[in-house]
Design an enzyme around this catalytic site. Structure first.
Site, PDB file in Angstrom:
ATOM      1  N   ARG A   1       0.788  -1.223   0.000  1.00 57.00           N
ATOM      2  CA  ARG A   1       0.000   0.000   0.000  1.00 57.00           C
ATOM      3  C   ARG A   1       0.820   1.272   0.000  1.00 57.00           C
ATOM      4  NH1 ARG A   1      -2.879  -3.544   1.763  1.00 57.00           N
ATOM      5  NH2 ARG A   1      -1.024  -4.056   2.924  1.00 57.00           N
ATOM      6  N   THR A   2       1.754   1.351   0.935  1.00 59.17           N
ATOM      7  CA  THR A   2       2.412   2.637   1.128  1.00 59.17           C
ATOM      8  C   THR A   2       3.192   3.036  -0.125  1.00 59.17           C
ATOM      9  OG1 THR A   2       2.535   2.156   3.471  1.00 59.17           O
ATOM     10  CG2 THR A   2       3.904   3.955   2.680  1.00 59.17           C
TER      11      THR A   2
ATOM     12  N   LYS B   1      25.658  -3.610  -1.032  1.00 56.62           N
ATOM     13  CA  LYS B   1      27.119  -3.508  -1.136  1.00 56.62           C
ATOM     14  C   LYS B   1      27.708  -2.785   0.062  1.00 56.62           C
ATOM     15  CE  LYS B   1      26.956  -2.860  -6.169  1.00 56.62           C
ATOM     16  NZ  LYS B   1      27.250  -1.838  -7.192  1.00 56.62           N
TER      17      LYS B   1
ATOM     18  N   ARG C   1      11.231   3.847   3.504  1.00 60.73           N
ATOM     19  CA  ARG C   1      10.844   2.896   4.552  1.00 60.73           C
ATOM     20  C   ARG C   1      12.088   2.092   4.909  1.00 60.73           C
ATOM     21  NH1 ARG C   1       5.693  -0.988   4.556  1.00 60.73           N
ATOM     22  NH2 ARG C   1       4.832   1.005   5.219  1.00 60.73           N
TER      23      ARG C   1
ATOM     24  N   HIS D   1       5.139   6.036  11.721  1.00 57.25           N
ATOM     25  CA  HIS D   1       4.632   5.892  10.346  1.00 57.25           C
ATOM     26  C   HIS D   1       3.684   7.068  10.086  1.00 57.25           C
ATOM     27  CE1 HIS D   1       3.378   4.278   6.627  1.00 57.25           C
ATOM     28  NE2 HIS D   1       3.123   3.033   6.961  1.00 57.25           N
TER      29      HIS D   1
END
Ligand code: NCD
Length: 306
Positions: A51-52, A80, A101, A129
């Site tokens: 969703r986000t 890396k 995120r 959030h």
């Protein structure tokens, strides 16, 4: 440079403004179709999301902008050994705004300190959030008509659930809010939120383990999933995962105008049969999320251009 790392980065007046813009976008989408033309939004997702990330991408496209990014850490230079700080400097060369995120609490804040474009926190570990909270506030405003004078039940994993932490912080700034915190003893709200947000602001709250006993008094029920990825051992997760399951039968105990919310993804917490109940708002909530993110992108791009 203006960023959104925690919901407290926005004043109540700015939140009202974002909600008003989102409502106007819903009513007149065409008016906003070229607000971000020529601009690019980068999505930097080091943790799973449906969703986000897609809602940010859809939001940017509907504003006439472009999107780029990665959806897993393994496909980025993090694999890396690149630091978040360096990645933020690099992405600033390609994009006008970035959404991050990360599984580590504080990573988007580090990105913000090193970026030369606005950074939006799309979830950092078990911490915050804020754009889910903007989504939740728009949902409550549209479904209940107000953000004050509400008894709000939060149920499930209140310890690791970052959406709950940000939502409590946001609603604590409105009047007449009362929280009913429903969780197993092992998954109660962290002490720092109780002391720094609820106690400091004198907000009324109760902690309980019983969903059934709490249901009759709630105006809003915010269900959450037990956050498996934050557990130290699988046995604890298995023991706690089905602590609360909202069923059609249990809903008989609730008010006729209850608003049932869930940030999603749902695992087992809400029986599928509940979806047909008019009080189920969690799929509408997803759509509200796109509109409030459009309003947020518009605001941050305008501020960056000043
Ligand atoms: C939430 C999250 O990522 O914290 N999902 C979302 O963004 N809608 C909730 C969750 O994962 O349980």
């Amino acid at each position: 440079m203006r960023h959104l790392i925690g919901i407290e980065d926005l004043s109540v007046a700015e939140i009202e403004q974002l909600i008003a813009t989102a409502e106007d976008i819903m009513a007149n989408p065409a008016k906003y179709s070229s607000v971000a033309s020529g601009k690019k939004l980068a999505t930097l997702f080091y943790e799973p999301s449906t969703r986000t990330r897609l809602s940010f991408e859809a939001a940017m496209m509907e504003l006439g902008g472009g999107v780029l990014g990665f959806s897993e850490a393994q496909s980025s230079s993090a694999a890396k050994g690149e630091s978040v700080a360096d990645t933020a400097k690099v992405i600033s060369c390609f994009a006008d705004i970035m959404v991050m995120r990360h599984f580590k609490e504080g990573a988007p804040m580090v990105a913000a300190m090193n970026a030369s474009v606005p950074v939006i926190n799309a979830g950092d570990g078990g911490h915050n959030h804020p754009t889910q909270t903007l989504t939740d506030l728009l949902t409550i405003k549209c479904e209940k008509g107000r953000l004050s004078d509400l008894t709000v039940g939060l149920c499930g994993d209140l310890k690791f659930g970052r959406t709950v932490h940000s939502l409590i912080t946001a609603l604590s700034r409105y009047t007449g809010i009362r929280f009913v915190l429903i969780s197993p003893k092992e998954l109660t709200l962290p002490d720092y939120i109780k002391s720094e947000v609820l106690d400091r602001k004198g907000i009324e709250y109760v902690e309980t383990t019983s969903l059934e006993e709490s249901l009759p008094e709630l105006d809003i029920l915010y269900m959450t999933r037990v956050q498996r990825e934050r557990f130290f051992n699988e046995q604890d997760y298995i023991r706690l995962k089905d602590s609360y399951i909202l069923t059609v039968e249990k809903l008989d105990l609730a008010k006729p105008d209850l608003c049932i919310m869930h940030p999603l993804p749902r695992v087992n917490e809400i029986a599928v049969g509940v979806d047909k109940d008019s009080r189920a708002c969690y799929f509408k909530q997803v759509l509200y999320g796109k509109y409030i993110r459009m309003a947020l992108i518009k605001m941050l791009l305008e501020e960056a251009d000043k």
